[in-house]
Write an enzyme that holds these catalytic residues in place. Structure first.
Site, PDB file in Angstrom:
ATOM      1  N   CYS A 118       0.850  -1.187   0.000  1.00  0.00           N
ATOM      2  CA  CYS A 118       0.000   0.000   0.000  1.00  0.00           C
ATOM      3  C   CYS A 118       0.898   1.255   0.000  1.00  0.00           C
ATOM      4  O   CYS A 118       1.612   1.491  -0.963  1.00  0.00           O
ATOM      5  CB  CYS A 118      -0.956  -0.052   1.186  1.00  0.00           C
ATOM      6  N   ASP A 165      -9.190  -3.907  -6.970  1.00  0.00           N
ATOM      7  CA  ASP A 165      -8.780  -2.819  -6.076  1.00  0.00           C
ATOM      8  C   ASP A 165      -9.522  -1.550  -6.482  1.00  0.00           C
ATOM      9  O   ASP A 165      -9.236  -0.964  -7.532  1.00  0.00           O
ATOM     10  CB  ASP A 165      -7.273  -2.621  -6.187  1.00  0.00           C
ATOM     11  N   HIS A 192      -7.688  -4.559  -2.778  1.00  0.00           N
ATOM     12  CA  HIS A 192      -6.572  -3.899  -2.110  1.00  0.00           C
ATOM     13  C   HIS A 192      -6.270  -4.605  -0.793  1.00  0.00           C
ATOM     14  O   HIS A 192      -7.158  -5.055  -0.093  1.00  0.00           O
ATOM     15  CB  HIS A 192      -6.926  -2.436  -1.847  1.00  0.00           C
TER      16      HIS A 192
END
Length: 224
Positions: A118, A165, A192
């Site tokens: 991330c 995502d 995600h």
């Protein structure tokens, strides 16, 4: 397996870190860059997993400059909000200095790779551009790709994304592929955060296992 250490950046800032050593001779070093949730249990566990594979793993606490000791482990909405507030203070140059401090420790084991998730995926991409005496990089679902697409990697790098995502549109991933056809960009049937096995709402075991093995293979190729 691991221990808390102190890292000193080139600008004199002192931050915490986590160091996990292998039982036998190290195959190389790995710098592990956190999500926005601090140097938490999950990131320490990832370092331990790399150590079990024979690497010296070092994770810098990337929020320590503004919120020393910040750590989120429950991933609730309130904690998400606290974690996102970090971006208002983050300075990329300082972040790279903190990465470099971790590299200084990890290079005790030889060649050093970097991986991140991330926020850490974005830092991994920037670090691959900066070099920082790194030998390879494997980034996971780094956001804001269009903002950094001009930062061409100077070391071997691979990237991992989920095709579901909602925060990173597929168009952005295709832009990355088109701009850097030499970079392996993997898509997984996941959303995600699919690698974080402590976030059950997003974790995808099959995708995580495949991405983990690809990362190990990539580092074995470039670090050993």
């Amino acid at each position: 397996m691991g221990q808390t250490i102190e890292l000193t950046a080139s600008d004199g800032a002192r931050i915490a870190g986590y160091r996990a050593d292998p039982e036998g001779p190290a195959k190389g070093g790995i710098v592990v860059i956190q999500e926005i949730f601090g140097l938490n249990h999950h990131i320490r566990a990832v370092c331990d997993r790399f150590a079990a594979q024979g690497y010296l793993a070092v994770a810098p606490a990337m929020q320590d400059r503004w919120a020393p000791g910040f750590e989120v482990n429950d991933y609730g909405p309130e904690q998400f909000a606290k974690s996102r507030a970090f971006f208002g203070s983050f300075r990329p140059e300082q972040g790279l200095a903190d990465v470099a401090a971790a590299v200084e420790v990890a290079k005790e084991a030889g060649k050093v790779g970097i991986t991140g998730y991330c926020f850490g995926g974005m830092v991994t991409w920037r670090a691959a551009h900066a070099g920082l005496r790194l030998a390879a990089a494997s980034g996971f679902y780094g956001g804001g790709i269009p903002n950094y697409i001009d930062l061409a990697p100077t070391i071997p790098i691979e990237m991992h994304f989920g095709d579901r995502d909602t925060g990173i549109p597929l168009e952005q991933i295709e832009q990355l592929r088109a701009r850097y056809p030499q970079v392996p960009v993997y898509l997984y049937p996941a959303g995600h955060g699919f690698f974080n096995d402590e976030r059950q709402s997003s974790y995808d075991a099959a995708s995580a296992a495949t991405a983990w093995q690809r990362t190990l293979d990539f580092f074995a190729q470039h670090l050993q």
